[in-house]
Design a protein around this motif. Structure first.
Motif, PDB file in Angstrom:
ATOM      1  N   ARG A   1      -2.155  61.684  79.860  1.00  0.00           N
ATOM      2  CA  ARG A   1      -1.156  61.436  80.896  1.00  0.00           C
ATOM      3  C   ARG A   1      -0.204  60.308  80.493  1.00  0.00           C
ATOM      4  O   ARG A   1       1.016  60.459  80.530  1.00  0.00           O
ATOM      5  N   SER A   2      -0.755  59.180  80.045  1.00  0.00           N
ATOM      6  CA  SER A   2       0.147  58.068  79.728  1.00  0.00           C
ATOM      7  C   SER A   2       0.993  58.388  78.516  1.00  0.00           C
ATOM      8  O   SER A   2       2.144  57.948  78.398  1.00  0.00           O
ATOM      9  N   SER A   3       0.445  59.170  77.596  1.00  0.00           N
ATOM     10  CA  SER A   3       1.202  59.553  76.406  1.00  0.00           C
ATOM     11  C   SER A   3       2.392  60.462  76.779  1.00  0.00           C
ATOM     12  O   SER A   3       3.515  60.276  76.287  1.00  0.00           O
ATOM     13  N   PHE A   4       2.160  61.416  77.686  1.00  0.00           N
ATOM     14  CA  PHE A   4       3.266  62.278  78.134  1.00  0.00           C
ATOM     15  C   PHE A   4       4.328  61.452  78.857  1.00  0.00           C
ATOM     16  O   PHE A   4       5.541  61.661  78.673  1.00  0.00           O
ATOM     17  N   GLU A   5       3.874  60.514  79.677  1.00  0.00           N
ATOM     18  CA  GLU A   5       4.842  59.733  80.469  1.00  0.00           C
ATOM     19  C   GLU A   5       5.658  58.816  79.563  1.00  0.00           C
ATOM     20  O   GLU A   5       6.878  58.683  79.720  1.00  0.00           O
ATOM     21  N   LEU A   6       5.004  58.217  78.572  1.00  0.00           N
ATOM     22  CA  LEU A   6       5.725  57.379  77.606  1.00  0.00           C
ATOM     23  C   LEU A   6       6.712  58.227  76.795  1.00  0.00           C
ATOM     24  O   LEU A   6       7.866  57.838  76.583  1.00  0.00           O
ATOM     25  N   ALA A   7       6.252  59.404  76.379  1.00  0.00           N
ATOM     26  CA  ALA A   7       7.117  60.306  75.607  1.00  0.00           C
ATOM     27  C   ALA A   7       8.359  60.678  76.416  1.00  0.00           C
ATOM     28  O   ALA A   7       9.488  60.659  75.900  1.00  0.00           O
ATOM     29  N   ALA A   8       8.157  60.992  77.696  1.00  0.00           N
ATOM     30  CA  ALA A   8       9.292  61.379  78.549  1.00  0.00           C
ATOM     31  C   ALA A   8      10.268  60.209  78.690  1.00  0.00           C
ATOM     32  O   ALA A   8      11.489  60.386  78.591  1.00  0.00           O
ATOM     33  N   ARG A   9       9.723  59.000  78.866  1.00  0.00           N
ATOM     34  CA  ARG A   9      10.596  57.819  79.034  1.00  0.00           C
ATOM     35  C   ARG A   9      11.356  57.523  77.745  1.00  0.00           C
ATOM     36  O   ARG A   9      12.511  57.118  77.791  1.00  0.00           O
ATOM     37  N   ARG A  10      10.712  57.724  76.615  1.00  0.00           N
ATOM     38  CA  ARG A  10      11.403  57.455  75.342  1.00  0.00           C
ATOM     39  C   ARG A  10      12.570  58.411  75.125  1.00  0.00           C
ATOM     40  O   ARG A  10      13.460  58.155  74.329  1.00  0.00           O
ATOM     41  N   LEU A  11      12.532  59.548  75.848  1.00  0.00           N
ATOM     42  CA  LEU A  11      13.663  60.485  75.765  1.00  0.00           C
ATOM     43  C   LEU A  11      14.584  60.331  76.969  1.00  0.00           C
ATOM     44  O   LEU A  11      15.427  61.183  77.236  1.00  0.00           O
ATOM     45  N   SER A  12      14.403  59.259  77.720  1.00  0.00           N
ATOM     46  CA  SER A  12      15.262  58.903  78.861  1.00  0.00           C
ATOM     47  C   SER A  12      15.122  59.804  80.083  1.00  0.00           C
ATOM     48  O   SER A  12      16.023  59.857  80.925  1.00  0.00           O
ATOM     49  N   ALA A  13      14.007  60.541  80.180  1.00  0.00           N
ATOM     50  CA  ALA A  13      13.803  61.376  81.377  1.00  0.00           C
ATOM     51  C   ALA A  13      13.322  60.507  82.541  1.00  0.00           C
ATOM     52  O   ALA A  13      12.757  59.434  82.340  1.00  0.00           O
ATOM     53  N   ASP A  14      13.539  60.986  83.784  1.00  0.00           N
ATOM     54  CA  ASP A  14      12.883  60.380  84.939  1.00  0.00           C
ATOM     55  C   ASP A  14      11.454  60.920  84.972  1.00  0.00           C
ATOM     56  O   ASP A  14      11.226  62.087  84.645  1.00  0.00           O
ATOM     57  N   VAL A  15      10.509  60.071  85.382  1.00  0.00           N
ATOM     58  CA  VAL A  15       9.103  60.486  85.357  1.00  0.00           C
ATOM     59  C   VAL A  15       8.485  60.319  86.733  1.00  0.00           C
ATOM     60  O   VAL A  15       8.653  59.279  87.370  1.00  0.00           O
ATOM     61  N   GLN A  16       7.803  61.371  87.189  1.00  0.00           N
ATOM     62  CA  GLN A  16       7.051  61.279  88.437  1.00  0.00           C
ATOM     63  C   GLN A  16       5.598  61.620  88.158  1.00  0.00           C
ATOM     64  O   GLN A  16       5.306  62.537  87.392  1.00  0.00           O
ATOM     65  N   SER A  17       4.705  60.888  88.813  1.00  0.00           N
ATOM     66  CA  SER A  17       3.269  61.073  88.603  1.00  0.00           C
ATOM     67  C   SER A  17       2.625  61.538  89.891  1.00  0.00           C
ATOM     68  O   SER A  17       2.726  60.841  90.897  1.00  0.00           O
ATOM     69  N   PHE A  18       1.952  62.671  89.842  1.00  0.00           N
ATOM     70  CA  PHE A  18       1.273  63.175  91.045  1.00  0.00           C
ATOM     71  C   PHE A  18      -0.215  62.821  90.991  1.00  0.00           C
ATOM     72  O   PHE A  18      -0.876  63.053  89.976  1.00  0.00           O
ATOM     73  N   SER A  19      -0.747  62.243  92.062  1.00  0.00           N
ATOM     74  CA  SER A  19      -2.188  61.933  92.122  1.00  0.00           C
ATOM     75  C   SER A  19      -2.816  62.721  93.250  1.00  0.00           C
ATOM     76  O   SER A  19      -2.494  62.485  94.421  1.00  0.00           O
ATOM     77  N   PRO A  20      -3.723  63.657  92.949  1.00  0.00           N
ATOM     78  CA  PRO A  20      -4.277  64.537  93.980  1.00  0.00           C
ATOM     79  C   PRO A  20      -4.900  63.773  95.151  1.00  0.00           C
ATOM     80  O   PRO A  20      -4.710  64.136  96.304  1.00  0.00           O
ATOM     81  N   ALA A  21      -5.625  62.687  94.855  1.00  0.00           N
ATOM     82  CA  ALA A  21      -6.354  62.003  95.926  1.00  0.00           C
ATOM     83  C   ALA A  21      -5.414  61.490  97.016  1.00  0.00           C
ATOM     84  O   ALA A  21      -5.750  61.496  98.196  1.00  0.00           O
ATOM     85  N   ALA A  22      -4.221  61.049  96.599  1.00  0.00           N
ATOM     86  CA  ALA A  22      -3.303  60.448  97.574  1.00  0.00           C
ATOM     87  C   ALA A  22      -2.241  61.446  98.047  1.00  0.00           C
ATOM     88  O   ALA A  22      -1.200  61.062  98.566  1.00  0.00           O
ATOM     89  N   SER A  23      -2.503  62.744  97.860  1.00  0.00           N
ATOM     90  CA  SER A  23      -1.458  63.733  98.148  1.00  0.00           C
ATOM     91  C   SER A  23      -1.803  64.594  99.362  1.00  0.00           C
ATOM     92  O   SER A  23      -2.883  64.477  99.929  1.00  0.00           O
TER      93      SER A  23
END
Ligand code: ASP
Length: 343
Positions: free
Chosen positions: A61-83
């Motif tokens: 998860r953190s690797s995908f989010e870092l990868a997305a940020r390095r390409l300047s994408a906006d990143v959203q994280s979904f957490s099932p427990a709090a959804s």
């Protein structure tokens, strides 16, 4: 680079040799970018990547989010427990919520095999125009891990030009709980596509003999294998038989959370028979690299001093390589969408 044809990344079984070459070439380019200073690429500016993880994760998860940020994408994280899942909202409706907010890529991990595939199909039927990237589904598949392992091995064998050709004719031994490992399955597809011989080693309860025929028929859901000639797959029971002549060894976590029965006599006897340490590794007959997808049960799959030995243990290198591999995948999926800047 050959044109990219996949709208989603769900399983490596449908990857051609050109697909592997494209991902590795792009990852190598992304990996050589400076990691300090102005390191963001504008490629996914205006794009949104959402990670939906229904199972725990540290690296992916953190690797995908870092990868997305390095390409300047906006990143959203979904957490099932709090959804609102706990209020009864379906997985498809949850995904649609993020699509409505403008998400372009959904990175999905789920404990049940096939969930990312079904989600991709359902969203396509709705005309959602969103890419789904499988971040691990049950026992089935973990494509980004298979690709980062391939990249790590290709870089080990050919640091200047880490392409599929670097794996041709190599013998890669995969040790341990193959039955419960989506990582092993993705690695078998990737390594055999590149012409490596894969030797699987483990006890019958964690490695049924039918894995000998893993690549024998066309991959599930396809009438022909996109790779005309694959390397062989062989099941053996003892490290003394598996290791001589190996070019690299990958060991797997015992996935206790997925074991439905008592499949092992004891952890001690497993560790004695299949645990890796420097002495056991000497059976290879030459220095070879050791990989593990993590998380590691220290002292079970491998000895602590082997895990800490940066001369042969590539675990940190695997984690490092995960970021450029995931940048490559996000770029390839989102580049097919309109209005994305060229790298
Ligand atoms: N992290 C890998 C996976 O999610 C391997 C493991 O959990 O053992 O499949």
């Amino acid at each position: 680079m050959k044109p990219w044809t996949h709208a989603h990344v769900l399983d490596l079984a449908c990857f051609s040799l050109d697909d592997y070459a494209t991902v590795l070439e792009l990852a190598q380019r992304f990996r050589s970018l400076p990691v300090v200073g102005a390191r963001k690429l504008p490629a996914l500016q205006g794009r949104m990547v959402t990670t939906l993880f229904f199972e725990p994760s540290t690296r992916t998860r953190s690797s995908f989010e870092l990868a997305a940020r390095r390409l300047s994408a906006d990143v959203q994280s979904f957490s099932p427990a709090a959804s609102s899942l706990s209020k009864g909202e379906s997985l498809l409706d949850t995904a649609r919520t993020y699509v409505a907010m403008g998400s372009n890529v959904l990175v999905v991990r789920h404990g049940c095999a096939g969930v990312p595939q079904k989600l991709a199909r359902d969203l396509e039927a709705l005309g959602a125009g969103v890419a789904v990237l499988n971040a691990g589904d049950g026992l089935h598949s973990h494509p980004s891990q298979g690709l980062l392992d391939l990249f790590t091995l290709a870089r080990h064998f050919d640091p200047e030009k880490p392409s599929p050709a670097a794996l041709q004719g190599r013998r890669i031994v995969i040790v341990g709980d193959v039955l419960h490992s989506r990582v092993a399955r993705s690695n078998i597809w990737a390594l055999t596509a590149c012409g490596a011989e894969v030797v699987l080693c483990g006890p019958p309860t964690l490695l049924p003999s039918l894995f000998n025929a893993f690549t024998a028929s066309p991959p599930p859901g396809q009438s022909v294998d996109p790779v005309p000639r694959r390397g062989a797959v062989r099941v053996v029971r003892d490290l003394a038989e598996a290791l001589p002549g190996a070019d690299a060894v990958m060991t797997l976590r015992l996935q206790k959370e997925r074991m439905r029965q008592n499949l092992l006599t004891s952890l001690d006897s497993y560790q004695r028979r299949y645990g890796l340490n420097h002495q056991v590794l000497a059976l290879c007959g030459r220095p070879v690299p050791v990989l593990h997808p993590g998380p590691v049960n220290r002292g079970v799959e491998m000895a602590g001093d082997l895990l800490d030995d940066g001369r042969c243990c590539l675990v940190d290198e695997q984690v490092r390589n995960g970021v450029p591999i995931r940048m490559a995948l996000l770029y390839l999926l989102a580049a097919a969408m309109p209005d994305v800047k060229e790298v």
